[in-house]
Design an enzyme around this catalytic site. Structure first.
Site, PDB file in Angstrom:
ATOM      1  CE1 TYR A   1      -0.275  -3.918  -7.119  1.00  0.00           C
ATOM      2  CE2 TYR A   1       0.417  -4.936  -9.174  1.00  0.00           C
ATOM      3  CZ  TYR A   1       0.410  -4.907  -7.796  1.00  0.00           C
ATOM      4  OH  TYR A   1       1.100  -5.871  -7.101  1.00  0.00           O
TER       5      TYR A   1
ATOM      6  CG  ASP B   1       7.113   4.899  -2.211  1.00  0.00           C
ATOM      7  OD1 ASP B   1       7.759   5.723  -1.537  1.00  0.00           O
ATOM      8  OD2 ASP B   1       6.873   3.748  -1.812  1.00  0.00           O
TER       9      ASP B   1
END
Length: 306
Positions: free
Chosen positions: A74, A88
């Site tokens: 990622y 998040d």
């Protein structure tokens, strides 16, 4: 070139998933684009995330549960200076501290401590099951969820760029890790270790197993030109070790019969003399036993005559 709305099948479509869609949303779009309901996906991505999503079409769906998708990569952005309910940017703020002066050396040391074989507690809103029910479903129902730590491997957690913005410090990072690792949990744990809180603001998956962004196409591209990323034969050749078989052996596998062993470890693909993938096998108990038959009996060309 295939006609619009038609796609050669079976095989895999590697989608560059856009932000804002669930993995199930992507499958629904593909079903409309490719005009078939027989589509599935492997390696779920959160709606906020973008990047590589592996989808199977027709008999390609048989591969999904056997693909070696145990390593992933990622790029991400971590914001230091605030934590959230979801770890998040989609969650509600839960606190934090001024991170504008956090030293880069301290950040790198904190990242190093989260690299290697570690014990990680998944986010409470993850898809991990707790007593048979998804953690995020329990949280939405108002329950307090405690998920036990589990072993994961973070083979790379590197800092690509650092930006200061008011009371926050944003980090662009690269992560390579084992399946089951939560990058947002890395953001949470890094922020906690530094005493300022942290959460993920962007996530892009660049690789799942052997499949990378170089294989991927956007949904817009697929709308304009429906096509597989990899046909069934190419998908098996890309994702598994290869065994080339003679016609008799290929025919045996097409009937689901075990084959003689050849000493290949793990699940591997068996190919007929014409280059088509007949199936996947795994060697155990003295035989190469079928895992999935991809080319049914009667589809394998007969052996040459004497």
């Amino acid at each position: 070139m295939p006609s619009p709305g038609l796609v050669p099948s079976p095989g895999l479509v590697i989608v560059d998933k856009p932000a804002g869609l669930t993995s199930h949303d992507v499958v629904a779009r593909l079903r409309r684009i490719l005009r078939t309901r027989k589509i599935g996906h492997a390696g779920t991505l959160d709606p906020m995330a973008t990047g590589v999503l592996v989808c199977g079409v027709d008999r390609g769906t048989k591969l999904l549960g056997h693909l070696a998708l145990d390593t992933k990569a990622y790029t991400a952005t971590i914001r230091l200076g605030g934590s959230t309910t979801t770890d998040d940017a989609e969650g509600e703020p839960t606190g934090g501290a001024d991170a504008s002066a956090v030293a880069e050396d301290a950040i790198r040391a904190g990242m190093a401590a989260l690299t290697g074989a570690i014990e990680q507690v998944p986010s409470s809103v993850s898809a991990v099951k707790v007593d048979g029910k998804r953690a995020y479903a329990r949280v939405r129902a108002g329950e307090d969820v405690v998920i036990p730590a589990r072993p994961v491997t973070v083979s790379e957690f590197s800092l690509d760029a650092l930006r200061r913005e008011d009371a926050f410090t944003d980090l662009d990072v690269t992560v390579s890790c084992s399946s089951g690792t939560y990058v947002r949990a890395l953001a949470r744990d890094l922020g906690a270790a530094l005493g300022v809180g942290g959460h993920l603001t962007a996530l892009r998956r660049t690789r799942v197993g052997p499949f990378t962004l170089s294989h991927a196409r956007t949904l817009s591209d697929l709308e304009d030109d429906p096509a597989l990323s990899l046909g069934l034969d190419a998908a098996v050749a890309t994702a598994f070790p290869r065994r080339d078989a003679d016609a008799d052996t290929a025919t045996d596998l097409s009937h689901g019969r075990p084959l003689p062993v050849v000493g290949i470890e793990g699940t591997y693909g068996v190919f007929a003399p014409d280059g088509h993938a007949v199936g996947l096998v795994a060697e155990r108990d003295g035989a190469a036993r079928p895992v999935v038959v991809l080319t049914p009996a009667g589809s394998v060309p007969p052996p040459d005559g004497p």
